[in-house]
Design an enzyme around this catalytic site. Structure first.
Site, PDB file in Angstrom:
ATOM      1  N   HIS A  43     -22.856  15.590   2.616  1.00  0.00           N
ATOM      2  CA  HIS A  43     -22.600  15.839   1.508  1.00  0.00           C
ATOM      3  C   HIS A  43     -21.612  16.986   1.415  1.00  0.00           C
ATOM      4  O   HIS A  43     -21.571  18.171   2.321  1.00  0.00           O
ATOM      5  CB  HIS A  43     -23.895  16.488   0.835  1.00  0.00           C
ATOM      6  CG  HIS A  43     -23.836  17.010  -0.707  1.00  0.00           C
ATOM      7  ND1 HIS A  43     -23.548  16.279  -1.635  1.00  0.00           N
ATOM      8  CD2 HIS A  43     -23.717  18.246  -0.923  1.00  0.00           C
ATOM      9  CE1 HIS A  43     -23.690  17.164  -2.734  1.00  0.00           C
ATOM     10  NE2 HIS A  43     -23.516  18.349  -2.051  1.00  0.00           N
ATOM     11  N   LYS A  74       0.903  -1.395  -0.076  1.00  0.00           N
ATOM     12  CA  LYS A  74       0.025  -0.070  -0.150  1.00  0.00           C
ATOM     13  C   LYS A  74       0.995   1.348   0.127  1.00  0.00           C
ATOM     14  O   LYS A  74       0.539   2.418  -0.632  1.00  0.00           O
ATOM     15  CB  LYS A  74      -0.971  -0.001   1.237  1.00  0.00           C
ATOM     16  CG  LYS A  74      -2.159  -1.009   1.046  1.00  0.00           C
ATOM     17  CD  LYS A  74      -1.881  -1.965   0.269  1.00  0.00           C
ATOM     18  CE  LYS A  74      -2.907  -2.999   0.224  1.00  0.00           C
ATOM     19  NZ  LYS A  74      -2.578  -4.492  -0.149  1.00  0.00           N
TER      20      LYS A  74
END
Length: 462
Positions: free
Chosen positions: A439, A55
């Protein structure tokens, strides 16, 4: 063989990787007297040769891509190339910090840590370099190593495994990757970001073949766009050296040439010569067989991690090790639902999933009882900002729970936490649709997908 004074531990663990050290930490926390035996470094494959270093390479590749593509965000930057020594230093610094932290954890829990090569010598003992370590119970957690194929000789230079690839002193100009599973596509992604010309050879008909077919197709589309080549549906036949690298021949006669060949066909269990069969432990193709509580056929022996034929994931090893420790401490142990384990492939774009595929759901429940919905990330504001493409696919039993969540797109691995709650708590689409997602976030895409599945789509078409 000298016993360690008269000490008999409650639990002797052979192997200090994810499964072994998780059992040691949890066991000690619950009051068990634990001995942990490891011949290499505490942390095992995941920390030193797997999850963490790969990673780190992938993130370095992501930074390289961002530098190349900065202008599309209105940022002037130039890409000067890859300093592979610098990449390895970054990677090794990450590993070193985690390794020191893990050593501190084991010491703080008062686990007796024994360095050395152990061998099962009886149903209740392990021999380590001339010393016998006795226990009321033994946990086998000796992990796995990269597999190869008959006649394919790994030389560590031209024909390599993932272990070699993690320490390669150069960025190869070209590479053939044998195997299009998790390991193969992650290295394909990182190397492409570093500038390598990559070709993946996968004998099955899709990349990441254990994932939902829709996810595989989305990844293949993204890889084509990135210029990562792949050949699907034909198996490897042979490899030979050329003047400048390696030539690979497939079963249909097709050939490929590159500087290096990375063999990424999976990992096999480390069990040979460790005394398991001599002590009567049931085995199959090198794997130790266990029941749902990780018990072998020998009452005093359990096994976890890559050594047993379950999902080869570090977090599965953690869970299995914890299960064994809690069972031995007298707590109620709950068997693991392996379908409910989150799975992430950290290539660009990422592939993440939990639950079962649409094909498997139809096989179990019947085709007429399964509903599938795809939500395109093009409708997600944060994904547009990040300029990532992909989809979230939900698989639902008609009028029932969501049994599969399959996601493709950058950073989708960070969304799989909620996805596993949805699957494991058998959530109905309407229940998830009631939750308010922030959001603009990519997490919002999961909420939007469930709104659509519940029959009240917002930022998506009916």
């Amino acid at each position: 063989m000298a016993n360690d004074a008269s000490t008999v531990f409650d639990l002797v663990i052979l192997g200090g990787g994810s499964g072994g050290y998780a059992a040691a930490l949890r066991g000690a926390q619950l009051g068990l007297d634990v001995a942990l035996i490891e011949k290499n470094k505490l942390g095992g494959t995941c920390l030193h040769n797997g999850c963490i270093p790969t990673k780190a390479l992938l993130h370095a590749g992501e930074v390289a891509d961002q530098a190349r593509e900065a202008e599309q965000f209105g940022v002037k930057a130039s890409f000067e190339g890859i300093d592979i020594k610098g990449v390895h230093k970054y990677k090794d610094d990450v590993i070193s910090g985690l390794y020191k932290g893990l050593q501190g954890l084991v010491a703080s829990r008062k686990v007796t840590y024994i360095e050395g090569a152990g061998r099962l010598s009886s149903p209740t003992s392990v021999d380590v370099d001339g010393r016998r370590v006795e226990g009321r119970h033994v946990l086998l957690a000796t992990g796995s190593v990269p597999k190869s194929l008959p006649g394919l000789e790994i030389d560590g230079n031209r024909i390599i495994t993932s272990d070699h690839a993690l320490t390669l002193d150069r960025v190869p100009e070209s590479a053939i990757i044998l195997g299009g599973g998790v390991i193969g596509v992650e290295f394909a992604s990182a190397w492409k970001s570093f500038g390598t010309d990559v070709t993946v050879i996968e004998g099955m008909k899709h990349l990441v073949p254990v994932e939902d077919e829709n996810s595989s197709k989305l990844l293949e589309r993204a890889f084509r766009k990135r210029g990562i080549k792949f050949n699907l549906g034909t198996f490897f036949q042979s490899a030979e050296y050329t003047d400048s690298g390696v030539k690979v021949t497939l079963a249909d006669g097709k050939t490929f040439e590159a500087e290096v060949l990375l063999v990424a066909i999976g990992r096999g269990p480390v069990s040979a010569g460790l005394g398991y069969e001599e002590q009567g432990v049931a085995m199959d193709r090198g794997y130790v067989l266990v029941d749902e509580y990780m018990r072998t056929n020998v009452p005093t022996i359990s096994a976890v991690g890559d050594l047993v034929p379950t999902l080869q994931l570090a977090h599965v090893g953690f869970a299995e090790g914890i299960l064994v420790a809690e069972r031995l401490a007298g707590l109620k142990a709950v068997p693991i639902d392996y379908d409910g384990v989150p799975r992430v492939t950290y290539c660009h774009p990422e592939v993440a999933s939990v639950g079962i595929t649409e094909a498997k759901a139809k096989e179990i429940y019947g085709a007429d009882k399964v509903v599938a919905l795809k939500y395109n990330l093009a409708g997600n504001g944060k994904s547009k900002i990040l300029k990532t493409a992909g989809e979230i696919k939900l698989v639902q039993v008609k009028d029932g729970a969501v049994v599969g969540v399959h996601m493709v797109g950058d950073r989708m691995g960070e969304q799989v936490g909620e996805a596993q709650l949805i699957y494991n708590w058998e959530a109905l689409p309407a229940e998830v649709a009631q939750l308010i997602h922030a959001h603009p976030t990519q997490n919002e895409a999961l909420g939007e997908a469930h709104l659509a599945l519940a029959g009240k789509p917002l930022h998506s078409h009916d």
